[in-house]
Design a protein around this motif. Structure first.
Motif, PDB file in Angstrom:
ATOM      1  N   ASP A   1     -22.460  -3.887 -10.637  1.00  0.00           N
ATOM      2  CA  ASP A   1     -21.795  -4.929 -11.417  1.00  0.00           C
ATOM      3  C   ASP A   1     -20.300  -5.053 -11.085  1.00  0.00           C
ATOM      4  O   ASP A   1     -19.633  -5.963 -11.567  1.00  0.00           O
ATOM      5  N   GLY A   2     -19.790  -4.163 -10.255  1.00  0.00           N
ATOM      6  CA  GLY A   2     -18.413  -4.282  -9.780  1.00  0.00           C
ATOM      7  C   GLY A   2     -17.348  -4.004 -10.813  1.00  0.00           C
ATOM      8  O   GLY A   2     -16.210  -4.453 -10.665  1.00  0.00           O
ATOM      9  N   ARG A   3     -17.676  -3.231 -11.836  1.00  0.00           N
ATOM     10  CA  ARG A   3     -16.711  -3.055 -12.934  1.00  0.00           C
ATOM     11  C   ARG A   3     -15.419  -2.346 -12.537  1.00  0.00           C
ATOM     12  O   ARG A   3     -14.427  -2.455 -13.241  1.00  0.00           O
ATOM     13  N   TYR A   4     -15.395  -1.643 -11.407  1.00  0.00           N
ATOM     14  CA  TYR A   4     -14.170  -0.945 -10.987  1.00  0.00           C
ATOM     15  C   TYR A   4     -13.452  -1.638  -9.831  1.00  0.00           C
ATOM     16  O   TYR A   4     -12.410  -1.171  -9.380  1.00  0.00           O
ATOM     17  N   GLU A   5     -13.978  -2.750  -9.369  1.00  0.00           N
ATOM     18  CA  GLU A   5     -13.402  -3.410  -8.195  1.00  0.00           C
ATOM     19  C   GLU A   5     -11.972  -3.897  -8.429  1.00  0.00           C
ATOM     20  O   GLU A   5     -11.112  -3.738  -7.563  1.00  0.00           O
ATOM     21  N   ALA A   6     -11.697  -4.486  -9.579  1.00  0.00           N
ATOM     22  CA  ALA A   6     -10.340  -4.978  -9.859  1.00  0.00           C
ATOM     23  C   ALA A   6      -9.354  -3.812  -9.906  1.00  0.00           C
ATOM     24  O   ALA A   6      -8.237  -3.918  -9.389  1.00  0.00           O
ATOM     25  N   GLU A   7      -9.760  -2.701 -10.511  1.00  0.00           N
ATOM     26  CA  GLU A   7      -8.897  -1.522 -10.589  1.00  0.00           C
ATOM     27  C   GLU A   7      -8.578  -0.989  -9.190  1.00  0.00           C
ATOM     28  O   GLU A   7      -7.431  -0.673  -8.880  1.00  0.00           O
ATOM     29  N   LEU A   8      -9.598  -0.884  -8.335  1.00  0.00           N
ATOM     30  CA  LEU A   8      -9.373  -0.389  -6.975  1.00  0.00           C
ATOM     31  C   LEU A   8      -8.496  -1.346  -6.179  1.00  0.00           C
ATOM     32  O   LEU A   8      -7.630  -0.913  -5.411  1.00  0.00           O
ATOM     33  N   ALA A   9      -8.683  -2.639  -6.368  1.00  0.00           N
ATOM     34  CA  ALA A   9      -7.848  -3.629  -5.677  1.00  0.00           C
ATOM     35  C   ALA A   9      -6.394  -3.509  -6.134  1.00  0.00           C
ATOM     36  O   ALA A   9      -5.463  -3.624  -5.322  1.00  0.00           O
ATOM     37  N   GLU A  10      -6.192  -3.254  -7.414  1.00  0.00           N
ATOM     38  CA  GLU A  10      -4.836  -3.088  -7.938  1.00  0.00           C
ATOM     39  C   GLU A  10      -4.152  -1.868  -7.319  1.00  0.00           C
ATOM     40  O   GLU A  10      -2.974  -1.922  -6.944  1.00  0.00           O
ATOM     41  N   VAL A  11      -4.883  -0.779  -7.185  1.00  0.00           N
ATOM     42  CA  VAL A  11      -4.324   0.426  -6.558  1.00  0.00           C
ATOM     43  C   VAL A  11      -3.989   0.147  -5.094  1.00  0.00           C
ATOM     44  O   VAL A  11      -2.926   0.541  -4.600  1.00  0.00           O
ATOM     45  N   TYR A  12      -4.865  -0.548  -4.406  1.00  0.00           N
ATOM     46  CA  TYR A  12      -4.631  -0.886  -3.009  1.00  0.00           C
ATOM     47  C   TYR A  12      -3.357  -1.732  -2.877  1.00  0.00           C
ATOM     48  O   TYR A  12      -2.513  -1.470  -2.012  1.00  0.00           O
ATOM     49  N   ASP A  13      -3.188  -2.719  -3.757  1.00  0.00           N
ATOM     50  CA  ASP A  13      -1.979  -3.551  -3.748  1.00  0.00           C
ATOM     51  C   ASP A  13      -0.729  -2.726  -4.048  1.00  0.00           C
ATOM     52  O   ASP A  13       0.317  -2.905  -3.422  1.00  0.00           O
ATOM     53  N   GLU A  14      -0.848  -1.808  -5.007  1.00  0.00           N
ATOM     54  CA  GLU A  14       0.285  -0.945  -5.349  1.00  0.00           C
ATOM     55  C   GLU A  14       0.686  -0.087  -4.145  1.00  0.00           C
ATOM     56  O   GLU A  14       1.871   0.056  -3.835  1.00  0.00           O
ATOM     57  N   CYS A  15      -0.298   0.452  -3.463  1.00  0.00           N
ATOM     58  CA  CYS A  15      -0.018   1.268  -2.277  1.00  0.00           C
ATOM     59  C   CYS A  15       0.677   0.432  -1.210  1.00  0.00           C
ATOM     60  O   CYS A  15       1.622   0.901  -0.559  1.00  0.00           O
ATOM     61  N   ASN A  16       0.233  -0.789  -1.028  1.00  0.00           N
ATOM     62  CA  ASN A  16       0.887  -1.678  -0.066  1.00  0.00           C
ATOM     63  C   ASN A  16       2.342  -1.942  -0.451  1.00  0.00           C
ATOM     64  O   ASN A  16       3.216  -1.960   0.413  1.00  0.00           O
ATOM     65  N   ARG A  17       2.603  -2.128  -1.748  1.00  0.00           N
ATOM     66  CA  ARG A  17       3.981  -2.375  -2.197  1.00  0.00           C
ATOM     67  C   ARG A  17       4.890  -1.183  -1.902  1.00  0.00           C
ATOM     68  O   ARG A  17       6.056  -1.341  -1.574  1.00  0.00           O
ATOM     69  N   TYR A  18       4.359   0.028  -2.017  1.00  0.00           N
ATOM     70  CA  TYR A  18       5.127   1.234  -1.748  1.00  0.00           C
ATOM     71  C   TYR A  18       5.151   1.586  -0.257  1.00  0.00           C
ATOM     72  O   TYR A  18       5.838   2.514   0.148  1.00  0.00           O
ATOM     73  N   GLY A  19       4.361   0.898   0.533  1.00  0.00           N
ATOM     74  CA  GLY A  19       4.298   1.216   1.956  1.00  0.00           C
ATOM     75  C   GLY A  19       3.434   2.423   2.260  1.00  0.00           C
ATOM     76  O   GLY A  19       3.577   3.056   3.301  1.00  0.00           O
ATOM     77  N   ILE A  20       2.528   2.730   1.363  1.00  0.00           N
ATOM     78  CA  ILE A  20       1.648   3.879   1.556  1.00  0.00           C
ATOM     79  C   ILE A  20       0.520   3.477   2.495  1.00  0.00           C
ATOM     80  O   ILE A  20      -0.160   2.487   2.275  1.00  0.00           O
ATOM     81  N   ASN A  21       0.347   4.256   3.542  1.00  0.00           N
ATOM     82  CA  ASN A  21      -0.751   3.992   4.474  1.00  0.00           C
ATOM     83  C   ASN A  21      -1.417   5.278   4.940  1.00  0.00           C
ATOM     84  O   ASN A  21      -2.149   5.285   5.917  1.00  0.00           O
ATOM     85  N   GLY A  22      -1.149   6.369   4.262  1.00  0.00           N
ATOM     86  CA  GLY A  22      -1.762   7.646   4.603  1.00  0.00           C
ATOM     87  C   GLY A  22      -2.119   8.419   3.355  1.00  0.00           C
ATOM     88  O   GLY A  22      -1.570   8.169   2.279  1.00  0.00           O
ATOM     89  N   VAL A  23      -3.027   9.343   3.516  1.00  0.00           N
ATOM     90  CA  VAL A  23      -3.432  10.193   2.401  1.00  0.00           C
ATOM     91  C   VAL A  23      -3.401  11.653   2.842  1.00  0.00           C
ATOM     92  O   VAL A  23      -3.657  11.938   4.011  1.00  0.00           O
ATOM     93  N   PRO A  24      -3.064  12.517   1.931  1.00  0.00           N
ATOM     94  CA  PRO A  24      -2.545  12.216   0.599  1.00  0.00           C
ATOM     95  C   PRO A  24      -1.093  11.747   0.692  1.00  0.00           C
ATOM     96  O   PRO A  24      -0.390  12.062   1.641  1.00  0.00           O
ATOM     97  N   THR A  25      -0.678  11.004  -0.309  1.00  0.00           N
ATOM     98  CA  THR A  25       0.725  10.625  -0.466  1.00  0.00           C
ATOM     99  C   THR A  25       1.117  10.962  -1.894  1.00  0.00           C
ATOM    100  O   THR A  25       0.411  10.604  -2.832  1.00  0.00           O
ATOM    101  N   PHE A  26       2.221  11.657  -2.020  1.00  0.00           N
ATOM    102  CA  PHE A  26       2.742  12.016  -3.336  1.00  0.00           C
ATOM    103  C   PHE A  26       4.057  11.285  -3.542  1.00  0.00           C
ATOM    104  O   PHE A  26       4.946  11.356  -2.692  1.00  0.00           O
ATOM    105  N   LEU A  27       4.164  10.571  -4.659  1.00  0.00           N
ATOM    106  CA  LEU A  27       5.419   9.949  -5.052  1.00  0.00           C
ATOM    107  C   LEU A  27       6.043  10.855  -6.102  1.00  0.00           C
ATOM    108  O   LEU A  27       5.478  11.061  -7.176  1.00  0.00           O
ATOM    109  N   VAL A  28       7.194  11.405  -5.756  1.00  0.00           N
ATOM    110  CA  VAL A  28       7.882  12.334  -6.637  1.00  0.00           C
ATOM    111  C   VAL A  28       9.276  11.754  -6.867  1.00  0.00           C
ATOM    112  O   VAL A  28      10.150  11.874  -6.014  1.00  0.00           O
ATOM    113  N   GLY A  29       9.419  11.081  -7.994  1.00  0.00           N
ATOM    114  CA  GLY A  29      10.669  10.374  -8.219  1.00  0.00           C
ATOM    115  C   GLY A  29      10.830   9.321  -7.133  1.00  0.00           C
ATOM    116  O   GLY A  29       9.950   8.508  -6.902  1.00  0.00           O
TER     117      GLY A  29
END
Length: 177
Positions: free
Chosen positions: A114-142
């Motif tokens: 039913d795709g109930r988590y798709e919007a949440e995952l898309a939001e995280v993906y967009d957030e990562c793009n805004r921060y320039g995150i393209n690798g894992v793991p990535t830790f944002l500390v301050g």
């Protein structure tokens, strides 16, 4: 700390693909580095010889979080991939790991369909793009970003710097900044 799953290679087909090729000596060095860091942390793991699509595993992780089972599921899905070399891009593998983690596999299957988590995952993906995150793991500390499998002292240094950023200092005029 807030953990968010990031789908680093969404272009990978669900049934997986060949691992990105690199010169053998570089591949061995990368594999040895991962194994050494894992061993230092008391974890047994090795890189599978294939690349997987993590989308369904991330859906299941969100489902597990909502059902109070995120820690067992997270540990089991990582073990399935990094130790057993199971393809966590396949729905039946994710459902099997979920069931072994105490989750209702049929309810999870319904959530996948039913795709109930798709919007949440898309939001995280967009957030990562805004921060320039393209690798894992990535830790944002301050204001500091720690990317990739790093030694503990690198994370510790980022925490120290972030704490120093938050510590008020007294200016020569007596004002606290």
């Amino acid at each position: 700390m807030e953990w968010k799953g990031f789908e680093i290679h969404p272009e990978t087909p669900a049934d997986g693909s060949a691992r990105r090729s690199m010169p053998p000596e570089r591949q061995k060095a990368a594999d040895d580095h991962i194994a050494a860091m894992a061993a230092e942390a008391g974890v047994e793991m090795s890189r599978p010889d294939f690349r997987t699509n993590s989308h369904l595993a991330l859906v299941a992780d969100a489902f597990a979080r909502d059902h109070g089972q995120v820690n067992p599921f997270h540990e089991n899905i990582l073990h399935a991939y990094w130790t057993e070399h199971r393809n966590i891009g396949l729905q039946e593998v994710v459902l099997d790991v979920a069931a072994a983690s105490g989750l209702d596999a049929q309810e999870l299957r319904a959530a996948m369909e039913d795709g109930r988590y798709e919007a949440e995952l898309a939001e995280v993906y967009d957030e990562c793009n805004r921060y320039g995150i393209n690798g894992v793991p990535t830790f944002l500390v301050g204001r500091y970003m720690v990317v990739g499998a790093q030694p503990y002292d690198v994370l510790e240094r980022a925490l120290t710097l972030a704490r120093e950023d938050e510590t008020p200092t007294e200016a020569p005029d007596g004002a606290v900044r």
